[in-house]
Design an enzyme around this catalytic site. Sequence first.
Site, PDB file in Angstrom:
ATOM      1  CD  GLU A  88     -54.539  -3.781 -46.274  1.00 42.15           C
ATOM      2  OE1 GLU A  88     -55.495  -3.009 -46.174  1.00 42.15           O
ATOM      3  OE2 GLU A  88     -54.650  -5.008 -46.153  1.00 42.15           O
ATOM      4  CB  CYS A 109     -50.205 -11.730 -55.058  1.00 43.35           C
ATOM      5  SG  CYS A 109     -49.288 -13.293 -55.019  1.00 43.35           S
ATOM      6  CB  CYS A 113     -53.561 -18.853 -53.358  1.00 39.54           C
ATOM      7  SG  CYS A 113     -51.814 -19.191 -53.606  1.00 39.54           S
ATOM      8  CB  CYS A 116     -54.914 -15.778 -50.850  1.00 37.51           C
ATOM      9  SG  CYS A 116     -53.975 -14.303 -50.398  1.00 37.51           S
ATOM     10  N   GLY A 155     -48.035 -10.404 -51.839  1.00 40.06           N
ATOM     11  CA  GLY A 155     -47.058 -10.731 -52.874  1.00 40.06           C
ATOM     12  C   GLY A 155     -46.340 -12.038 -52.644  1.00 40.06           C
ATOM     13  CD  GLU A 156     -43.905 -16.541 -53.715  1.00 46.71           C
ATOM     14  OE1 GLU A 156     -44.850 -16.946 -53.027  1.00 46.71           O
ATOM     15  OE2 GLU A 156     -42.711 -16.746 -53.404  1.00 46.71           O
ATOM     16  CB  SER A 210     -47.933 -21.284 -48.476  1.00 41.04           C
ATOM     17  OG  SER A 210     -47.559 -20.136 -47.768  1.00 41.04           O
ATOM     18  CG  LEU A 211     -47.630 -28.685 -48.177  1.00 39.46           C
ATOM     19  CD1 LEU A 211     -46.839 -28.906 -49.460  1.00 39.46           C
ATOM     20  CD2 LEU A 211     -47.261 -29.743 -47.150  1.00 39.46           C
ATOM     21  CG  ASN A 286     -57.411 -15.620 -40.810  1.00 38.68           C
ATOM     22  OD1 ASN A 286     -57.834 -15.914 -39.699  1.00 38.68           O
ATOM     23  ND2 ASN A 286     -56.121 -15.576 -41.101  1.00 38.68           N
ATOM     24  CB  CYS A 329     -52.628 -15.431 -42.875  1.00 40.25           C
ATOM     25  SG  CYS A 329     -51.350 -15.577 -41.690  1.00 40.25           S
TER      26      CYS A 329
END
Length: 334
Positions: A88, A109, A113, A116, A155-156, A210-211, A286, A329
């Site tokens: 996407e 990914c 996380c 996510c 993805g990273e 992305s802390l 989100n 996100c």
Amino acid sequence: MKKALAALLPEELVAEFPLGQLYRGNQIFHWLQSGLSDFQGMTNLSKELRQRLEDSCLIQTSRIESRAVDPDGSTKYRIELKDGRLIESVLLVDSRGRKTICLSTQVGCAMGCRFCRTASMGFIRNLEPYEIVEQVLLIEKDGGKAGNIVFMGMGEPLLNLGNLRKAVTVLGHPLGRAIAPKRMTLSTCGIVDGIEEMATLGPPIRLALSLVTAEPLLRAHLMPSTESNSLSRIREALLRYQGVTKKRVTLEIVLLGGVNTRQRDIEELFRFVRQLKVIVNLIPWNPVDSLPFRRPLKDEINDFKRRLNAGGIQVTQRYRRGGGISAACGQLFT
Ligand code: SAH
């Protein structure tokens, strides 16, 4: 199998076919990056060369499988790759009409996380450079030219840095889309080796981390990648990155209601940013079905912002673009 052309530079096109003179490569590169969909439209090439390209190559290996338009103007594209895999990408439009394309760099990914949605797909594969460039060409043909690119989709990006670097070179090339490096941003969950590599080898685009939280225990729990990329090593890598590039880094904080908005998180954040030049971008979480988090309350967001400001940290808040179509996100999933 036919050859993918979208991420070949002029000199690579010359060597591939062989065309002899660079201007031939320049011509083909220009056509490809203009979003042309048919070799016969390359009118300044000989009929014979057009035919040869058509017989052996593909302008696009991917296609838009479906699209969803949000009332706020953003569009989520589901793109089918040549092996049938789906990714996407999102076209975001801000209140002033400026367009930004959010690109994926991997199918799925591996980072896991907890907040996510992409994480639940697991890692499937890296995208090829042409698959990254093709996302831009496909989306711009449908939705118009975008001025900014963010590598913040699935993805990273720092775990596919070689392919991403090539795509950035192509997207920035003056004979193609000519998107300036400062108009491109890469977001990472904090891969130390990748930050170091970016500092020395580029690409010279903007960096966002992305802390989520600078409190080590909570971060390790929310983001398993912290185990092999500790906060102190991430911080050192950012210091070196800033030493070399002189660039400000964006710290993205996904606000999870009641989870990472504690005083501890703020205090650790102040320690983390010492000597660093940063701007903090708050992203209210989100919603993702089945995940045990909630959006922060308005007061919680404002209070968090106020406390950061009081400590001298510059803060911006991300608008919730694409939320109505699960294109915001952390909601990307195929
Ligand atoms: N892997 C990269 C880029 C993809 S995620 C990275 O981690 O930075 C892009 C951003 O979306 C990250 O800042 C991530 O923390 C955030 N994010 C993930 N899930 C989210 C969710 N459900 N709501 C809001 N932001 C989310």
